[in-house]
Structures are given as C-alpha cells and as structure tokens.
Write a protein that holds these residues in place. Sequence first.
Motif, mmCIF file in Angstrom:
data_model
loop_
_atom_site.group_PDB
_atom_site.id
_atom_site.type_symbol
_atom_site.label_atom_id
_atom_site.label_comp_id
_atom_site.label_asym_id
_atom_site.label_seq_id
_atom_site.Cartn_x
_atom_site.Cartn_y
_atom_site.Cartn_z
ATOM 1 N N GLU A 160 2.352 8.940 -39.265
ATOM 2 C CA GLU A 160 2.272 7.968 -38.181
ATOM 3 C C GLU A 160 1.142 8.360 -37.245
ATOM 4 O O GLU A 160 0.926 9.539 -36.961
ATOM 5 N N ILE A 161 0.410 7.341 -36.770
ATOM 6 C CA ILE A 161 -0.646 7.546 -35.787
ATOM 7 C C ILE A 161 -0.314 6.681 -34.577
ATOM 8 O O ILE A 161 0.034 5.515 -34.713
ATOM 9 N N GLU A 162 -0.418 7.271 -33.393
ATOM 10 C CA GLU A 162 -0.141 6.569 -32.143
ATOM 11 C C GLU A 162 -1.450 6.397 -31.378
ATOM 12 O O GLU A 162 -2.263 7.313 -31.332
ATOM 13 N N ILE A 163 -1.634 5.227 -30.778
ATOM 14 C CA ILE A 163 -2.824 4.939 -29.977
ATOM 15 C C ILE A 163 -2.376 4.696 -28.539
ATOM 16 O O ILE A 163 -1.498 3.865 -28.299
ATOM 17 N N ARG A 164 -2.998 5.415 -27.590
ATOM 18 C CA ARG A 164 -2.648 5.213 -26.183
ATOM 19 C C ARG A 164 -3.912 5.150 -25.346
ATOM 20 O O ARG A 164 -4.800 5.983 -25.495
ATOM 21 N N PRO A 165 -4.004 4.150 -24.457
ATOM 22 C CA PRO A 165 -5.179 4.070 -23.590
ATOM 23 C C PRO A 165 -5.163 5.176 -22.534
ATOM 24 O O PRO A 165 -4.089 5.605 -22.095
ATOM 25 N N LEU A 166 -6.357 5.626 -22.176
ATOM 26 C CA LEU A 166 -6.495 6.586 -21.095
ATOM 27 C C LEU A 166 -6.601 5.831 -19.785
ATOM 28 O O LEU A 166 -7.111 4.711 -19.745
ATOM 29 N N MET A 191 -13.235 0.965 -22.950
ATOM 30 C CA MET A 191 -11.892 1.505 -22.887
ATOM 31 C C MET A 191 -11.840 2.751 -23.751
ATOM 32 O O MET A 191 -12.343 2.762 -24.866
ATOM 33 N N ARG A 192 -11.237 3.793 -23.182
ATOM 34 C CA ARG A 192 -11.044 5.008 -23.967
ATOM 35 C C ARG A 192 -9.589 5.072 -24.401
ATOM 36 O O ARG A 192 -8.694 4.701 -23.650
ATOM 37 N N VAL A 193 -9.385 5.548 -25.625
ATOM 38 C CA VAL A 193 -8.030 5.707 -26.148
ATOM 39 C C VAL A 193 -7.906 7.081 -26.796
ATOM 40 O O VAL A 193 -8.872 7.638 -27.303
ATOM 41 N N MET A 194 -6.684 7.601 -26.735
ATOM 42 C CA MET A 194 -6.365 8.796 -27.491
ATOM 43 C C MET A 194 -5.585 8.342 -28.705
ATOM 44 O O MET A 194 -4.630 7.564 -28.600
ATOM 45 N N VAL A 195 -6.034 8.779 -29.857
ATOM 46 C CA VAL A 195 -5.412 8.433 -31.124
ATOM 47 C C VAL A 195 -4.766 9.719 -31.636
ATOM 48 O O VAL A 195 -5.458 10.693 -31.918
ATOM 49 N N MET A 196 -3.436 9.709 -31.703
ATOM 50 C CA MET A 196 -2.702 10.927 -32.037
ATOM 51 C C MET A 196 -2.079 10.840 -33.418
ATOM 52 O O MET A 196 -1.349 9.893 -33.711
ATOM 53 N N VAL A 197 -2.364 11.833 -34.233
ATOM 54 C CA VAL A 197 -1.741 11.950 -35.549
ATOM 55 C C VAL A 197 -0.456 12.727 -35.342
ATOM 56 O O VAL A 197 -0.472 13.880 -34.883
ATOM 57 N N LYS A 198 0.655 12.089 -35.643
ATOM 58 C CA LYS A 198 1.946 12.739 -35.449
ATOM 59 C C LYS A 198 2.170 13.818 -36.511
ATOM 60 O O LYS A 198 1.721 13.705 -37.649
ATOM 61 N N ALA A 199 2.874 14.865 -36.110
ATOM 62 C CA ALA A 199 3.177 15.976 -37.014
ATOM 63 C C ALA A 199 4.207 15.553 -38.064
ATOM 64 O O ALA A 199 4.958 14.599 -37.873
ATOM 65 N N THR A 200 4.200 16.276 -39.161
ATOM 66 C CA THR A 200 5.200 16.120 -40.215
ATOM 67 C C THR A 200 5.803 17.496 -40.476
ATOM 68 O O THR A 200 5.316 18.506 -39.961
ATOM 69 N N TYR A 201 6.826 17.534 -41.299
ATOM 70 C CA TYR A 201 7.409 18.830 -41.644
ATOM 71 C C TYR A 201 6.364 19.717 -42.310
ATOM 72 O O TYR A 201 6.318 20.928 -42.085
ATOM 73 N N GLN A 202 5.489 19.118 -43.110
ATOM 74 C CA GLN A 202 4.452 19.895 -43.799
ATOM 75 C C GLN A 202 3.424 20.450 -42.804
ATOM 76 O O GLN A 202 3.054 21.615 -42.888
#
Length: 150
Positions: free
Chosen positions: A106-112, A1-12
């Motif tokens: 926050e980090i989001e994980i979503r399957p491809l 299974m492949r997943v995309m792991v996204m690091v969410k942006a912050t104000y910084q």
Amino acid sequence: MRVMVMVKATYQSEAGEMPRTELMAAMGQFNEELVKAGILLAGEGLHPSAKGKRVLFSGAQRTVTDGPFAETKELVAGFWLWQVKSMDEALEWVKRCPNPMDDDSEIEIRPLYEAADFGEAFTPELQAQEERLRAELEQRAADRQKGSTP
C-alpha cells in the motif's frame, strides 16, 4: 503542491528482507521518470522499525520506546517527496509505480502544509525565519555536493 508519498511497511520489510534486483531496477526506472518529469524532490527507503525509536511527548516529559513497533500496517518502509500540480497528478504517478513489495502493498499520499495554510498564525517574522532556514538548507546541500561540508 507538495506531497509525501509513503510506502507502507509489510511483514517482509519489517523483517529486513531486501528487495530483489529486478524490483530495485524497476523502482530505479520509476525514480528516473519522476526526476525527468521534475516531480521528485527527495526519496528514501527506511530500515525496519526494530532499528528505530519513538519519543512520546507528555507535557515536559519525554518517554523513549525502542522498536520494533507492533502495527506493521501503520509503519512506513520508505517515502518520496514530490512536487505536483494536484492530488490527481500524484495519484496518477502512484498508479504507474511498480509494486514496491513482493507481496501486496500500500502507498499513501498526503499533501504537505504550505505557508498559506497557517493563516495569520504564520507571521511575517516566522515567514522570514522559514525562508532563511530553507536558504541555509539549500546552501548546506550544495556545499555537501561539493564536498566542503560534512
């Protein structure tokens, strides 16, 4: 299974603040662990949305909007592409990740999607095209590493 792991942006991150050396070192170590485990397929940090553009599709019309984009919590500051056995495995790796920001993050994980997810709509002809394109991409990447292709 492949997943995309996204690091969410912050104000910084949206302000273009660069990470501290210590954070970069910790993330480098984590990436090294991912590589050694055979999980990491790709990963990159992204410039702030102020340097980006969005394209809205409405029928045949295309409308371009220049960044920055308003909802920081909905933006992505970086990503990894991982090959894992399950979502649980991906979650365990994310829990081991250093906090990617100096503040809360926050980090989001979503399957491809995989070929089987598309059912009959993914015809043998489309599958052959997909395989050909993937092979071409791999060859181009290999050529770039050798320095023979820009």
